[in-house]
Motif scaffolding. Structure first.
Motif, PDB file in Angstrom:
ATOM      1  N   SER A  98       0.856  -1.189   0.000  1.00 34.64           N
ATOM      2  CA  SER A  98       0.000   0.000   0.000  1.00 34.64           C
ATOM      3  C   SER A  98       0.892   1.240   0.000  1.00 34.64           C
ATOM      4  O   SER A  98       2.102   1.170   0.242  1.00 34.64           O
ATOM      5  CB  SER A  98      -0.897   0.010   1.232  1.00 34.64           C
ATOM      6  N   ALA A  99       0.271   2.400  -0.253  1.00 33.75           N
ATOM      7  CA  ALA A  99       1.032   3.651  -0.249  1.00 33.75           C
ATOM      8  C   ALA A  99       1.657   3.895   1.119  1.00 33.75           C
ATOM      9  O   ALA A  99       2.805   4.339   1.225  1.00 33.75           O
ATOM     10  CB  ALA A  99       0.119   4.807  -0.637  1.00 33.75           C
ATOM     11  N   LYS A 100       0.919   3.585   2.187  1.00 32.17           N
ATOM     12  CA  LYS A 100       1.445   3.788   3.545  1.00 32.17           C
ATOM     13  C   LYS A 100       2.620   2.856   3.818  1.00 32.17           C
ATOM     14  O   LYS A 100       3.608   3.238   4.442  1.00 32.17           O
ATOM     15  CB  LYS A 100       0.339   3.557   4.579  1.00 32.17           C
ATOM     16  N   GLN A 101       2.504   1.605   3.357  1.00 31.99           N
ATOM     17  CA  GLN A 101       3.612   0.665   3.544  1.00 31.99           C
ATOM     18  C   GLN A 101       4.856   1.127   2.805  1.00 31.99           C
ATOM     19  O   GLN A 101       5.969   1.061   3.323  1.00 31.99           O
ATOM     20  CB  GLN A 101       3.215  -0.723   3.026  1.00 31.99           C
ATOM     21  N   PHE A 102       4.637   1.577   1.560  1.00 30.08           N
ATOM     22  CA  PHE A 102       5.758   1.972   0.730  1.00 30.08           C
ATOM     23  C   PHE A 102       6.518   3.148   1.345  1.00 30.08           C
ATOM     24  O   PHE A 102       7.746   3.201   1.292  1.00 30.08           O
ATOM     25  CB  PHE A 102       5.266   2.327  -0.671  1.00 30.08           C
ATOM     26  N   MET A 103       5.775   4.090   1.947  1.00 26.50           N
ATOM     27  CA  MET A 103       6.409   5.274   2.538  1.00 26.50           C
ATOM     28  C   MET A 103       6.846   5.047   3.987  1.00 26.50           C
ATOM     29  O   MET A 103       7.437   5.935   4.599  1.00 26.50           O
ATOM     30  CB  MET A 103       5.440   6.465   2.485  1.00 26.50           C
ATOM     31  N   ASP A 104       6.587   3.872   4.528  1.00 28.40           N
ATOM     32  CA  ASP A 104       6.973   3.562   5.903  1.00 28.40           C
ATOM     33  C   ASP A 104       8.491   3.509   6.008  1.00 28.40           C
ATOM     34  O   ASP A 104       9.154   2.779   5.267  1.00 28.40           O
ATOM     35  CB  ASP A 104       6.344   2.229   6.314  1.00 28.40           C
ATOM     36  N   ASP A 105       9.058   4.275   6.936  1.00 26.47           N
ATOM     37  CA  ASP A 105      10.523   4.308   7.050  1.00 26.47           C
ATOM     38  C   ASP A 105      11.108   2.998   7.559  1.00 26.47           C
ATOM     39  O   ASP A 105      12.329   2.812   7.551  1.00 26.47           O
ATOM     40  CB  ASP A 105      10.968   5.474   7.943  1.00 26.47           C
ATOM     41  N   LYS A 106      10.246   2.077   8.002  1.00 25.38           N
ATOM     42  CA  LYS A 106      10.724   0.773   8.459  1.00 25.38           C
ATOM     43  C   LYS A 106      10.485  -0.323   7.424  1.00 25.38           C
ATOM     44  O   LYS A 106      10.602  -1.516   7.736  1.00 25.38           O
ATOM     45  CB  LYS A 106      10.043   0.393   9.771  1.00 25.38           C
ATOM     46  N   LEU A 107      10.132   0.073   6.190  1.00 23.03           N
ATOM     47  CA  LEU A 107       9.811  -0.919   5.154  1.00 23.03           C
ATOM     48  C   LEU A 107      10.958  -1.894   4.928  1.00 23.03           C
ATOM     49  O   LEU A 107      10.753  -3.126   4.903  1.00 23.03           O
ATOM     50  CB  LEU A 107       9.459  -0.219   3.845  1.00 23.03           C
ATOM     51  N   ALA A 108      12.165  -1.380   4.738  1.00 22.14           N
ATOM     52  CA  ALA A 108      13.309  -2.258   4.468  1.00 22.14           C
ATOM     53  C   ALA A 108      13.513  -3.248   5.609  1.00 22.14           C
ATOM     54  O   ALA A 108      13.796  -4.440   5.371  1.00 22.14           O
ATOM     55  CB  ALA A 108      14.566  -1.424   4.234  1.00 22.14           C
ATOM     56  N   ASP A 109      13.368  -2.795   6.842  1.00 15.97           N
ATOM     57  CA  ASP A 109      13.536  -3.683   7.994  1.00 15.97           C
ATOM     58  C   ASP A 109      12.457  -4.756   8.014  1.00 15.97           C
ATOM     59  O   ASP A 109      12.732  -5.931   8.331  1.00 15.97           O
ATOM     60  CB  ASP A 109      13.484  -2.884   9.287  1.00 15.97           C
ATOM     61  N   ARG A 110      11.231  -4.384   7.685  1.00 21.14           N
ATOM     62  CA  ARG A 110      10.122  -5.345   7.694  1.00 21.14           C
ATOM     63  C   ARG A 110      10.332  -6.413   6.615  1.00 21.14           C
ATOM     64  O   ARG A 110      10.091  -7.600   6.843  1.00 21.14           O
ATOM     65  CB  ARG A 110       8.790  -4.624   7.479  1.00 21.14           C
TER      66      ARG A 110
END
Length: 589
Positions: free
Chosen positions: A426-438
């Motif tokens: 989602s757009a929120k997931q993509f912009m989440d600063d923890k995406l790479a960690d997740r």
């Protein structure tokens, strides 16, 4: 026997002594005192009067007692009229007490409290003189004025929004109650318009809170320009505003006003040096049709506004009772959604992608499904927007990512042909600063190599902030992940950034495929996207393939892959192995 001349002499001596005592008493008084003769002129004044009036005895004696009123002001700041002058009133025989006047002096305005009393002669009752006394109350007056201003400021802060200077919830409630009472007397309507800005958070997060505040102030100004003087524009909180329209005769008036607001808000704004566009979703409730108390009217307008959001935003929706039922159902669903991950109510289906060169399944897309504990199947179109709005999408998205990685590894452990699993962000997931960690945590937990996980983001999400998107995509690329641009063609892509984005494939939106091969314009668009992808050395995936003709067209145009019900519907995990092992001839290339 006392001689007459001695009697006269004694009487004169007594009178002189009385006058001396009288003068001594007046001179010693802290109050200012002036004696005014029957002609209205000052004949005597004490030292206190001179100090208070900031004038010498020579400047006071001989002047008309009413002359001071020509420069005096009343407590409300207006000039003191001569007809209300306490000296004039006393000369006419009427005493005055406690008249407050502001008198100009060399040191600014002096505030005095004036008392006047007429002196009558014994015979005819005519006024022979006036005694005027006054106290300097400047310090008290200044203190009272400071207190008044402080109270006004406190009242203002309690009833107005500090940022926009609009009435807040407290004053809004009072305005609605007043409007409702007026409507009952005049047999008219009151309209409550609940205005919610669309995607304000995206602007706030991208440009910063200062820019967001500037935008809110600009919106407040525009809304005020759209209403009549008798109407009220209030800030409900956050990016929500409420407009109260009084003395409304028809619903058409409200619709016209709402349409005007939509047009005004849609005009571009320059915020923080950048041109931005804003739209609003609006809900309308009417008094007495929908309710008669302010709290219920606002709630009904809020319900109608959420319906406007669901209908695609940037529109106006009037309240009706069915919306309230729907709203309650949505609230109940939202409550269940928040705990659905913990209750293990989500599961994934997988839709295969077909390689148009080899005729084999070359990947699967994970698609989330929700079955509540009561057995209700809730479609993604219903719960995904709700999850986006509530922020639960981060938790759901993380679960989907982990489950897809686990399932991909499970298929590999079964010895099946290895294909990547793609997961939508989602757009929120993509912009989440923890995406790479997740993502890293999901791969690590499943012991899955990054090349077997693909991520899909929508074109709209990628183009929301080009610089940030480029940095995120570079990070994912360095991790060994492939990213596809989903729903391509439905948004606005900057080709210069598209060239710089480290993306793997373009997935053309199904709306273009649906009209092929009958519609020549649709065919031209599909062909143009294929040519664009080839020039950028990107893979191309056609979504929504439902006929053999559509599949054949994509193959002829050079598309790399295809996906859709003609190839396979989304399947539960246990049905995927058969497709992965199926020979190419089953797909009618």
């Amino acid at each position: 026997m006392i001689r007459p001349d001695f009697q006269v002499k004694a009487l004169k001596t007594s009178l002189r002594e009385s006058e001396a005592r009288y003068s001594s008493v007046i001179a010693a008084m802290a109050e200012g005192v002036v004696i005014i003769n029957k002609h209205g002129r000052v004949v005597e004044c004490n030292e206190s009067a001179q100090m208070i009036l900031d004038r010498s005895a020579d400047e006071i004696i001989g002047r008309r007692g009413s002359a001071v009123s020509r420069t005096a002001i009343k407590q409300n700041g207006k000039r003191f009229p001569l007809s209300e002058c306490p000296v004039v009133s006393a000369l006419r025989g009427t005493a005055c007490s406690g008249v407050v006047m502001g008198i100009a002096s060399l040191h600014g305005t002096r505030w005095v409290s004036v008392n006047t009393r007429p002196i009558f002669d014994g015979a005819g009752g005519d006024v022979t003189a006036v005694v005027a006394s006054f106290n300097d109350i400047t310090e008290r007056k200044v203190a009272e004025e400071a207190l008044r201003r402080s109270e006004e400021r406190l009242y203002y802060l309690a009833t107005h929004d500090v940022l926009t200077a609009l009435p807040n919830r407290s004053l809004l409630q009072a305005r609605i109650d007043h409007a409702a009472a007026l409507a009952e007397r005049t047999n008219s309507l009151v309209a409550i318009l609940f205005v919610d800005l669309d995607r304000f958070k995206q602007i706030n997060d991208t440009l910063g809170h200062a820019a967001g505040d500037s935008l809110l102030k600009a919106v407040a100004t525009r809304l005020q320009e759209c209403v009549r003087d008798a109407d009220t524009v209030a800030r409900q909180g956050g990016d929500e505003f409420v407009v109260v329209m009084e003395n409304v005769q028809t619903m058409e008036e409200v619709q016209f006003a709402a349409d005007r607001m939509q047009v005004m808000l849609a005009k571009p704004l320059t915020i923080a040096g950048q041109e931005v566009y804003i739209t609003a979703s609006m809900g309308v409730s009417l008094c007495p049709k929908d309710a008669q108390d302010g709290a219920t009217l606002i709630r009904h307008a809020d319900v109608a506004m959420y319906r406007a959001k669901q209908l695609g935003r940037s529109c106006v929706q009037f309240y009706d009772a069915q919306l309230d039922v729907h709203s309650r159902e949505q609230l109940s669903l939202e409550t269940r959604l928040r705990g659905a991950v913990d209750r293990q109510e989500f599961h994934l289906h997988y839709q295969p992608r077909l390689n148009l060169h080899t005729g084999r399944i070359c990947g699967v897309e994970a698609l989330i499904r929700w079955k509540t504990a009561e057995g209700r199947i809730v479609g993604p179109d219903e719960f995904i927007p709700m999850a986006e709005d509530t922020g639960v999408i981060i938790q759901i998205g993380e679960w989907a990512l982990r489950e897809a990685c686990r399932q991909a590894r499970a298929w590999q452990d079964q010895g099946l042909p290895r294909v990547p699993v793609s997961v939508n962000l989602s757009a929120k997931q993509f912009m989440d600063d923890k995406l790479a960690d997740r993502v890293s945590a999901a791969l690590s937990a499943a012991q899955l190599e990054p090349r077997w996980l693909e991520l899909e983001i929508t074109e709209t999400a990628a183009m929301a902030d080009l610089s940030l998107s480029a940095r995120i995509l570079q990070t994912l690329h360095r991790m060994g992940l492939r990213v596809s641009l989903d729903d391509f063609g439905t948004g606005y892509s900057s080709l210069s950034y598209l060239r710089r984005f480290p993306i793997y494939a373009l997935k053309i939106d199904r709306s273009f495929i649906n009209n092929t091969p009958r519609d020549e314009d649709a065919v031209s668009i599909v062909a143009a996207i294929a040519a664009l992808a080839q020039s950028l050395r990107l893979q191309t995936v056609g979504e929504g393939v439902e006929t053999a003709g559509q599949l054949e067209l994509l193959r002829k145009l050079g598309y790399t892959e295809a996906q859709g019900f003609y190839i396979s519907e989304p399947l539960p995990p246990d049905e995927i192995p058969d497709l992965l092992q199926a020979p190419p001839r089953q797909f009618n290339i």
